[in-house]
Design an enzyme around this catalytic site. Sequence first.
Site, PDB file in Angstrom:
ATOM      1  N   PHE A   1       0.852  -1.178   0.000  1.00 19.90           N
ATOM      2  CA  PHE A   1       0.000   0.000   0.000  1.00 19.90           C
ATOM      3  C   PHE A   1       0.895   1.238   0.000  1.00 19.90           C
ATOM      4  O   PHE A   1       1.824   1.334   0.792  1.00 19.90           O
ATOM      5  CB  PHE A   1      -0.960   0.016   1.195  1.00 19.90           C
ATOM      6  CG  PHE A   1      -1.966   1.125   1.065  1.00 19.90           C
ATOM      7  CD1 PHE A   1      -3.037   1.009   0.199  1.00 19.90           C
ATOM      8  CD2 PHE A   1      -1.797   2.309   1.747  1.00 19.90           C
ATOM      9  CE1 PHE A   1      -3.947   2.056   0.032  1.00 19.90           C
ATOM     10  CE2 PHE A   1      -2.697   3.361   1.574  1.00 19.90           C
ATOM     11  CZ  PHE A   1      -3.772   3.232   0.725  1.00 19.90           C
TER      12      PHE A   1
ATOM     13  N   ASP B   1       0.834  -4.202   8.711  1.00 19.28           N
ATOM     14  CA  ASP B   1      -0.243  -3.252   8.437  1.00 19.28           C
ATOM     15  C   ASP B   1      -1.529  -4.060   8.260  1.00 19.28           C
ATOM     16  O   ASP B   1      -1.650  -4.847   7.312  1.00 19.28           O
ATOM     17  CB  ASP B   1       0.080  -2.443   7.174  1.00 19.28           C
ATOM     18  CG  ASP B   1      -0.985  -1.384   6.878  1.00 19.28           C
ATOM     19  OD1 ASP B   1      -2.107  -1.489   7.410  1.00 19.28           O
ATOM     20  OD2 ASP B   1      -0.682  -0.461   6.099  1.00 19.28           O
TER      21      ASP B   1
ATOM     22  N   TYR C   1     -11.300   3.179   9.472  1.00 18.04           N
ATOM     23  CA  TYR C   1     -12.468   3.527   8.641  1.00 18.04           C
ATOM     24  C   TYR C   1     -12.799   2.505   7.565  1.00 18.04           C
ATOM     25  O   TYR C   1     -13.711   2.733   6.776  1.00 18.04           O
ATOM     26  CB  TYR C   1     -12.317   4.920   8.022  1.00 18.04           C
ATOM     27  CG  TYR C   1     -11.105   5.168   7.157  1.00 18.04           C
ATOM     28  CD1 TYR C   1     -11.027   4.688   5.850  1.00 18.04           C
ATOM     29  CD2 TYR C   1     -10.035   5.904   7.639  1.00 18.04           C
ATOM     30  CE1 TYR C   1      -9.931   4.934   5.052  1.00 18.04           C
ATOM     31  CE2 TYR C   1      -8.911   6.160   6.848  1.00 18.04           C
ATOM     32  CZ  TYR C   1      -8.871   5.676   5.560  1.00 18.04           C
ATOM     33  OH  TYR C   1      -7.776   5.917   4.779  1.00 18.04           O
ATOM     34  N   LYS C   2     -12.081   1.401   7.520  1.00 16.87           N
ATOM     35  CA  LYS C   2     -12.414   0.364   6.542  1.00 16.87           C
ATOM     36  C   LYS C   2     -13.333  -0.662   7.217  1.00 16.87           C
ATOM     37  O   LYS C   2     -14.483  -0.363   7.477  1.00 16.87           O
ATOM     38  CB  LYS C   2     -11.119  -0.241   6.000  1.00 16.87           C
ATOM     39  CG  LYS C   2     -10.263   0.788   5.232  1.00 16.87           C
ATOM     40  CD  LYS C   2      -8.959   0.169   4.715  1.00 16.87           C
ATOM     41  CE  LYS C   2      -8.019   1.221   4.144  1.00 16.87           C
ATOM     42  NZ  LYS C   2      -8.429   1.703   2.817  1.00 16.87           N
TER      43      LYS C   2
ATOM     44  N   ARG D   1     -12.341  -3.701  -7.857  1.00 20.85           N
ATOM     45  CA  ARG D   1     -12.168  -4.213  -6.512  1.00 20.85           C
ATOM     46  C   ARG D   1     -13.512  -4.191  -5.785  1.00 20.85           C
ATOM     47  O   ARG D   1     -14.212  -3.178  -5.776  1.00 20.85           O
ATOM     48  CB  ARG D   1     -11.157  -3.300  -5.808  1.00 20.85           C
ATOM     49  CG  ARG D   1     -10.485  -3.879  -4.619  1.00 20.85           C
ATOM     50  CD  ARG D   1      -9.430  -2.908  -4.092  1.00 20.85           C
ATOM     51  NE  ARG D   1     -10.033  -1.709  -3.541  1.00 20.85           N
ATOM     52  CZ  ARG D   1      -9.592  -1.073  -2.458  1.00 20.85           C
ATOM     53  NH1 ARG D   1      -8.494  -1.493  -1.828  1.00 20.85           N
ATOM     54  NH2 ARG D   1     -10.193  -0.004  -2.006  1.00 20.85           N
TER      55      ARG D   1
END
Lengths: 407, 407
Positions: free
Chosen positions: A124, A194, A219-220, A366
């Site tokens: 990421f 992560d 927030y995911k 995705r």
Amino acid sequence: MTREEALALDRADPLASRRDLFELEEGLIYLDGNSLGALPKAVKGRLAEAVEAEWGRGLIRSWNDANWIDLPSRVGARIAALIGAAPDEVIAADSTSVNLFKLAAGAMALRPGRKVILSEPGNFPTDLYILQGLGQFMPGIELRLVEPGGLPDALDDSVALLLLTHAHYKTGQLHDMKALTTWAHEVGALALWDLSHSAGALEVDLNGANADLAVGCGYKYLNGGPGAPAFAFVARRHQADFQSPLTGWMGHAAPFAFSDDYVPGQGMLRALCGTPSVLGLTALEAALTAFDGVAMSALRAKSRALGDLFLDLVEERCPGLGVACPRDSAKRGSQVSLTHPNGYPIVQALIARGVVGDFRAPDVLRFGLTPLYARYVDVWDAVEHLVQVMAREEWREPRFNQVAAVT
Amino acid sequence: MTREEALALDRADPLASRRDLFELEEGLIYLDGNSLGALPKAVKGRLAEAVEAEWGRGLIRSWNDANWIDLPSRVGARIAALIGAAPDEVIAADSTSVNLFKLAAGAMALRPGRKVILSEPGNFPTDLYILQGLGQFMPGIELRLVEPGGLPDALDDSVALLLLTHAHYKTGQLHDMKALTTWAHEVGALALWDLSHSAGALEVDLNGANADLAVGCGYKYLNGGPGAPAFAFVARRHQADFQSPLTGWMGHAAPFAFSDDYVPGQGMLRALCGTPSVLGLTALEAALTAFDGVAMSALRAKSRALGDLFLDLVEERCPGLGVACPRDSAKRGSQVSLTHPNGYPIVQALIARGVVGDFRAPDVLRFGLTPLYARYVDVWDAVEHLVQVMAREEWREPRFNQVAAVT
């Protein structure tokens, strides 16, 4: 699988009622919880209470009376329960990026004399960017990027830190956290994971893997709201020696003594920096109640089944699309990644039909599968829309080819 | 001055109606806006809308549709108007402490070869702590602390950065921003101003002073709510060369290209790090509307008059209390600081009476005067309560001597 069979799976789903805890508009098929989790109903009332009663009437007194001061630890303890950590090993504050900086810099200080940070290309971006920035300010750091297959061989005694994302944001590919951590330890390196794309969606067992450090996103899959505070984990065995470079007053042993000299706080408190977002932490704390009483194993089982169904249907009905994620659900995070040269407008056409996924360059479609609220019928309907978008070539419409600011 | 005369001043106050923009309970005398500003009424509805419509229904699409992506710049531009900066010189995100780290580290990179950061002992602790942490990770940095009177002499060509807080958090003493910045420039140093205790309460003129860098707090006089995002200012002339050590993805020139290599964004965007708190920025943006149409000169004039009234009354009626702030309002921030050996329980006794100020060790009673909502009669009544607390020795009560977690 027919739509009726998908509906039958939902009726038999032991997690089906969890969906009622979220605000989701009728007709919307939301498969982007890996970018921004849906709004838990509990957040609205709790946040309004925090604003009106705690801030509005309690004012400064709420640091004590509403116990704002303990929010980072309290929210951290809730997250710890989802990722195989002890309650006092996790704290919630700042962003994932800021926490990566704290922990990566802290790792270098725990391994003096070693200068290499090992990661993979295509990790990421913020993980790589933060390491690059750290390298500018800590002279001599070498960032070594090696394709996943080469990681075991690249681990040698020059490596201070192995930093990987557990579930790859684009492909959903899972790393074997336990094996890689063990290999890192064999050469005396530390492992920083992560968890942004795994916390709240997969069974994560940090202590079972003997992980050293971890960060993750609020927030995911944790549904804490846009820009929610992130979290940081430091294994208890490292906490006494852990030094954050971001020595703000909230990480001080006695913040309200207002002394000139920094003395790090106990345990994870030293990983705090400035005043944390009370409103953000309050929303995240309320959001996390959606996990109360849910076994991560049950979430994971549903997530795997949703992904398998998605891929089965795509393979059966969408011959023009490639598959970028592992077909084996044991190696796949809670998402499905497809490929198509016209991925961007296809995703936009789906969004116009109320099927919200996202696009990742160069060609990845995705679809995040949040097992707390995604249904089997959502997967079935999403593929049906995809079939129609492809059959009608809807993605050729000019409006679907205008790139927005945030994609 | 009688209470009637104070009420007459309020009737003549051209800013009096601004108080109606805030939620303040009847009977409460809130003099702690320098720790946490009161709740602007506009925040409640705006935040509920952001939660329910933007997050709840718009979901990930709100990054574009609700323009979340521009929040840091948009809020920064609003703050810029209050501190004498251009709209594109300020960005809102992260905490004051994190922004101090970015800008102090960035300043060192702008002055290669120089190793000294000059500040004063007793500066707000997080400023000193952050510099100490930075020194641990950027070898060779020397933190030189000099009493204010000695600062001009301590500026020499070894100094990379002068970092001072404009209005001292404890005493309210103001630094002469223009003179000190000029002296710093004369030796080739940069000046970084912490505006946490001045932004929104004083006339600040960063560009008039030719300041290089600045940070400040969103939850004090800007009323953005507990743990609100902070702000950072980099003068336009430095922006192209400014490098943040916290190179998170939101500071990238193209965050959604997801490339492996960090390329800093245009202007202040490069001072961003991770995903900013959308809820926090939304609350802060709504809060800042309370400044619409208000001249900072008018706010400052009222603030000075409130402080003078407070000190006149204390000198007249409270002979046992010392004065720790400048008597000359031109040299005083928007607060009054008194001293007493029993300061802590006296403040607690006042809070029990509904007069909320705070205590700062070892002996300072601190009263913030937020000119947007503080009234002359509040000052009069606060001193009346203080007179009664002292006369009745209420502060001797055991309940006022129990130290809370946050003081």
